[in-house]
Write an enzyme that holds these catalytic residues in place. Structure first.
Site, PDB file in Angstrom:
ATOM      1  N   HIS A  12      -1.538  -8.555  12.020  1.00 54.55           N
ATOM      2  CA  HIS A  12      -2.117  -7.967  13.230  1.00 54.55           C
ATOM      3  C   HIS A  12      -3.142  -8.886  13.885  1.00 54.55           C
ATOM      4  O   HIS A  12      -4.131  -8.412  14.447  1.00 54.55           O
ATOM      5  CB  HIS A  12      -2.760  -6.612  12.908  1.00 54.55           C
ATOM      6  CG  HIS A  12      -1.848  -5.633  12.253  1.00 54.55           C
ATOM      7  ND1 HIS A  12      -0.735  -5.119  12.877  1.00 54.55           N
ATOM      8  CD2 HIS A  12      -1.868  -5.096  11.007  1.00 54.55           C
ATOM      9  CE1 HIS A  12      -0.124  -4.284  12.046  1.00 54.55           C
ATOM     10  NE2 HIS A  12      -0.786  -4.265  10.916  1.00 54.55           N
ATOM     11  N   ASN A  66      -1.537   7.090   6.664  1.00 57.32           N
ATOM     12  CA  ASN A  66      -0.705   6.143   7.403  1.00 57.32           C
ATOM     13  C   ASN A  66       0.773   6.298   7.079  1.00 57.32           C
ATOM     14  O   ASN A  66       1.618   5.672   7.707  1.00 57.32           O
ATOM     15  CB  ASN A  66      -1.168   4.705   7.097  1.00 57.32           C
ATOM     16  CG  ASN A  66      -0.617   3.683   8.064  1.00 57.32           C
ATOM     17  OD1 ASN A  66      -0.628   3.884   9.272  1.00 57.32           O
ATOM     18  ND2 ASN A  66      -0.120   2.581   7.529  1.00 57.32           N
ATOM     19  N   LYS A 100       0.808  -1.218   0.000  1.00 52.51           N
ATOM     20  CA  LYS A 100       0.000   0.000   0.000  1.00 52.51           C
ATOM     21  C   LYS A 100       0.845   1.274   0.000  1.00 52.51           C
ATOM     22  O   LYS A 100       0.455   2.271  -0.616  1.00 52.51           O
ATOM     23  CB  LYS A 100      -0.994   0.012   1.156  1.00 52.51           C
ATOM     24  CG  LYS A 100      -0.443  -0.163   2.542  1.00 52.51           C
ATOM     25  CD  LYS A 100      -1.580  -0.237   3.569  1.00 52.51           C
ATOM     26  CE  LYS A 100      -1.062  -0.459   4.972  1.00 52.51           C
ATOM     27  NZ  LYS A 100      -0.537  -1.834   5.152  1.00 52.51           N
TER      28      LYS A 100
END
Length: 444
Positions: free
Chosen positions: A188, A143, A120
């Site tokens: 995660h 981010n 990304k």
């Protein structure tokens, strides 16, 4: 500007994002309170003197007295104190939600929203450069780089945002012109106790109210669950944007648009990143010629499948940003090695399942070196060809004594770095230093 006058605002989590939230509210003469569970959070020295703060734990009294809570992406919504506040009807949002509310009030502003387990940052950066090449005023952040709220300090036409699943959890008003989930793989899992689909559900929020969706043909989990028809796809050999059979050309809507050998980016996973960026650019109606020129000249980003040294016929590749299994799998799928591949795995696996890596370790001339917190778990993947060390430096020292011309040394850890390094950047830089040190025979 959306007004929060008279609201009692509590910001949970400082750092660069928390500071951007503080400054956003101060500009409206709303003085928030700040909570951080760290005793010495970054950004504390820059905090406006009018702002009171509480450190070391979550101040439940402040939370329950708030009208609005701004939660850092690093704070799980499942945290008991936030759950209690939510049950009492207190609104909990993040900085991206604040940003979207502002942009939604302005005319002719476009948002490109990009998420995914891997790639990304590369795609976000590349899309930003494609847009900038046309002279359009574009901002890149979220981010990566600047927090989204900081981008409001200047006037832009297009905002390209990299968004994490954590940021998307607290975002409700996103109306992207183009949104994409590049891929899904386990990451995660320590934050998503209910498993992969809980993680996917967070990612899927990026498609809500999007005008166009760019999906991965080869990964059905990237397809919008609400069955939106305004989708285009990219993939390895199938999709609206794909590669030819030998990964030698980018094909866009049945047209051969670029030979991969002319690109600065290398590896199949990076060619897919380029296809995703091209699909986004096309939906923004950017002239194809301009997009292709930018893609061809784009060098990629540090610590992402980066060739840091080639000496004595040996290539040393820094893929330290591969902090999850999917990213390492992509690297192993893309790498070309005429000799032996020395693979460095290690760090904090974040409770991930490493077994999807097993097929990539079989039937190839390979040695695996495992280090860091989860080294013994990783060592089980290919025990017969694995060396276990405590640190990355110890592994590299052994590898340096073994390498021969045509070999490749690949750091693609499949793990976070925080068990032994400040971040993946520090880990990547250390790898590059070690590569140079040992390649020159300077074994200090």
């Amino acid at each position: 500007m959306v007004s929060y006058q008279g609201k009692k605002v509590v910001i949970v989590g400082l750092g660069i994002t928390g500071l951007s939230c503080v400054n956003y509210f101060l500009a409206q003469n709303v003085i928030p309170k700040v909570i951080d569970t760290r005793l010495s959070p970054s950004g504390l020295e820059q905090l406006d003197k009018r702002v009171v703060y509480h450190l070391g734990e979550l101040n439940i009294d402040w939370l329950l007295d708030a009208d609005l809570i701004i939660a850092s992406p690093g704070i799980a919504l499942a945290t008991p104190e936030l759950q209690l506040a939510a049950k009492q009807g207190i609104e909990i949002i993040g900085d991206i939600e604040l940003f979207c509310r502002e942009i939604n009030q302005q005319n002719n502003k476009q948002i490109v929203a990009i998420t995914g387990a891997n790639g990304k940052t590369t795609v976000t950066t590349l899309v930003g450069e494609i847009i900038a090449s046309t002279g359009t005023k574009v901002a890149v952040g979220g981010n990566i780089g600047q927090p989204a709220l900081s981008l409001l300090n200047q006037d832009y036409d297009v905002y390209v945002l990299e968004l994490s699943s954590f940021q998307l959890e607290t975002t409700y008003s996103l109306q992207a012109t183009v949104a994409t989930i590049l891929n899904i793989s386990q990451d995660h899992m320590d934050r998503y106790p209910f498993g992969l689909m809980q993680y996917v559900e967070a990612k899927q929020r990026i498609y809500h109210n999007a005008k166009y969706c760019v999906i991965n043909y080869d990964d059905e989990l990237t397809t919008p669950t609400n069955k939106q028809s305004n989708c285009v796809s990219f993939g390895v050999t199938k999709g609206d944007y794909h590669l030819d059979q030998h990964c030698e050309h980018l094909i866009a809507q049945e047209q051969d648009v670029l030979a991969t050998k002319t690109m600065k980016l290398t590896g199949c996973h990076n060619y897919l990143n380029a296809l995703a960026a091209l699909a986004i650019a096309d939906k923004l109606k950017i002239p194809r010629k301009s997009s292709i020129a930018t893609i061809a000249s784009f060098h990629g980003l540090p610590h992402r499948f980066e060739l840091v040294l080639e000496k004595n016929g040996v290539k040393w590749i820094n893929d330290s940003k591969a902090t999850n299994v999917g990213s390492t799998a992509a690297a192993l799928n893309s790498i070309v090695c005429k000799g032996k591949l020395f693979l460095l795995l290690g760090g904090d696996g974040k409770s991930a399942d490493f077994s999807p890596l097993i097929p990539y370790l079989q039937n190839r001339n390979l040695e695996v070196f495992c280090f860091g917190r989860d080294r013994y778990l990783l060592g089980k993947l290919a025990a017969n060809i694995t060396t276990i060390t405590e640190t990355m430096a110890e592994s590299v020292k052994i590898i340096a004594q073994k390498v021969e011309p045509n070999d490749v040394v690949l750091l693609s850890p499949a793990c976070a770095s925080l068990d032994q390094f400040k971040n993946y950047i520090e880990r990547g830089k250390r790898f590059a230093q070690l590569a140079t040190q040992y390649a020159q025979g300077n074994e200090k």
